[in-house]
Motif scaffolding. Structure first.
Motif, PDB file in Angstrom:
ATOM      1  N   GLY A 135      -3.583   3.969   4.395  1.00 14.27           N
ATOM      2  CA  GLY A 135      -4.678   3.199   3.821  1.00 14.27           C
ATOM      3  C   GLY A 135      -5.068   1.938   4.554  1.00 14.27           C
ATOM      4  O   GLY A 135      -5.961   1.219   4.104  1.00 14.27           O
ATOM      5  N   ALA A 152      -2.957  -7.609  -0.696  1.00  9.62           N
ATOM      6  CA  ALA A 152      -1.574  -7.250  -0.385  1.00  9.62           C
ATOM      7  C   ALA A 152      -0.714  -8.471  -0.084  1.00  9.62           C
ATOM      8  O   ALA A 152       0.472  -8.494  -0.412  1.00  9.62           O
ATOM      9  N   ILE A 210      -8.143  -5.731   1.550  1.00 14.74           N
ATOM     10  CA  ILE A 210      -6.798  -5.151   1.606  1.00 14.74           C
ATOM     11  C   ILE A 210      -5.765  -6.240   1.897  1.00 14.74           C
ATOM     12  O   ILE A 210      -4.730  -6.354   1.231  1.00 14.74           O
ATOM     13  N   LEU A 224       0.819  -1.206   0.000  1.00 16.26           N
ATOM     14  CA  LEU A 224       0.000   0.000   0.000  1.00 16.26           C
ATOM     15  C   LEU A 224       0.857   1.264   0.000  1.00 16.26           C
ATOM     16  O   LEU A 224       0.498   2.275  -0.613  1.00 16.26           O
TER      17      LEU A 224
END
Length: 346
Positions: free
Chosen positions: A218, A317, A313, A158
């Protein structure tokens, strides 16, 4: 009275007497035993658990609850998954990773306590590291089960930095702040308030540290919550409800009387510095438990849309093999009524 009648009466009396004696000697219905592992060593923010215990809230629910110190929020999750503990106070993000990899019989969160992301990398205040990009080529340290360390690959993606250039050193948790201040590592992973007050315990003032907080890049993630085993969900759902009712009362008592909460921790660990742990509790309430959403849904509950975003997320990731559904990570089924959950911490 005939001999036969007398014999029958004596026999009946003997039977009733034996039965009464057996009933009198029989133990009362035993409380349900629950083994719970905490996130860390005994600290001020854990006072809610011990207030609930000391004030008999678990006992009133028919529960015999024992607590063990933990070795990192991430470590609590596999300990519940493998059956070592019935419950844990662990990191929701570690749970998401586990469910993504091994969904069968995985634990589930039932009460989320920390609703703001505490994950950080601490550096010395005079360090040249100002931004995530400055971490490249440096050496960072953390305990193997630290929640922030486990989330670092997601943070790298991120924040658009090259993780492969960064050396990671594992260390004992009690050595983290010393190794940072001695220059043995350039930065350390942890929870903001854990690092801040552990540093204070060894004489390092707040002006000596700076933080690169994951939430500013984020990662609007939930953190620690009560995680329960799949076996407990299946076999003793009422025990989970009772535990959460009792714990919720402990949380409310902690908010009303933080000094009593820290005193309850000090009963278990007399070596803690009470003023420091009181400060740690206040800071945790403000920075880790006070998300604006609780005014609507209550402390302990989650916003499904926000949790879904957090799941997405982490899956993206960390290249996780599957994307867990929200109801695989958290269920509100065992919570007290929303009206009974704290809506404000101050």
């Amino acid at each position: 009275m005939t001999l036969r009648t007398l014999t029958r009466r004596l026999a009946l009396g003997l039977v009733l007497g034996l039965a009464g004696g057996a009933l009198a000697g029989a133990p009362a219905h035993a409380d349900t035993k629950l083994k719970v592992v905490l996130n860390w060593k005994y600290q001020g923010p854990q006072g809610m658990f011990f207030l609930a215990q000391d004030r008999g809230y678990f006992k009133a629910e028919g529960l015999d609850v024992s607590f063990d110190q933990g070795n990192g929020s991430g470590a609590a999750v596999p300990l519940v998954a493998n059956g070592t503990y019935d419950m844990g106070f662990g990191d929701i993000n570690a749970l998401i990773e586990l469910v993504a990899k091994k969904p069968v019989d995985a634990p589930i969160a039932v009460y989320v306590m920390f609703n703001q992301p505490p994950f950080t990398i601490a550096v010395k205040a005079d360090s040249p590291i100002k931004t995530p990009k400055d971490l490249e080529g440096k050496t960072l340290g953390g305990a193997a089960n630290d929640g922030a360390l486990k989330l670092f690959p997601a943070f790298c993606k991120l924040a658009k930095i090259d993780c492969t250039t960064i050396k990671i050193t594992n260390m004992q948790p009690n050595l983290r702040e010393q190794m940072l201040m001695q220059g043995q590592v350039d930065g350390v992973f942890g929870y903001v308030n854990t690092i801040r007050f552990s540093a204070k315990m060894i004489g390092v003032g707040e002006d000596k540290l700076r933080y690169i907080n994951f939430g500013e890049y984020g990662m609007d993630l939930y953190s620690n919550g009560i995680i329960v085993s799949s076996d407990l969900v299946k076999s003793k759902p009422e025990a989970i409800k009772g535990f959460l009712r009792a714990l919720n009362k402990g949380v409310i008592d902690m908010l009303k009387d933080p000094d009593a909460a820290v005193a309850a921790v000090a009963k278990r660990e007399p070596l803690i510095k009470v003023p420091v742990e009181r400060e740690r509790l206040d800071a945790t309430l403000k920075a880790e438990m006070n998300h604006p959403e609780i005014a609507k849904i209550g402390l302990g509950n989650v916003d499904p849309a926000r949790l879904k975003l957090a799941i997405d997320i982490l899956v993206d990731a960390n290249n996780l093999p599957t994307t867990p559904k929200v109801d695989q990570i958290f269920t509100p089924a065992f919570l007290p009524p929303v009206a009974d959950l704290p809506k404000s911490l101050f």
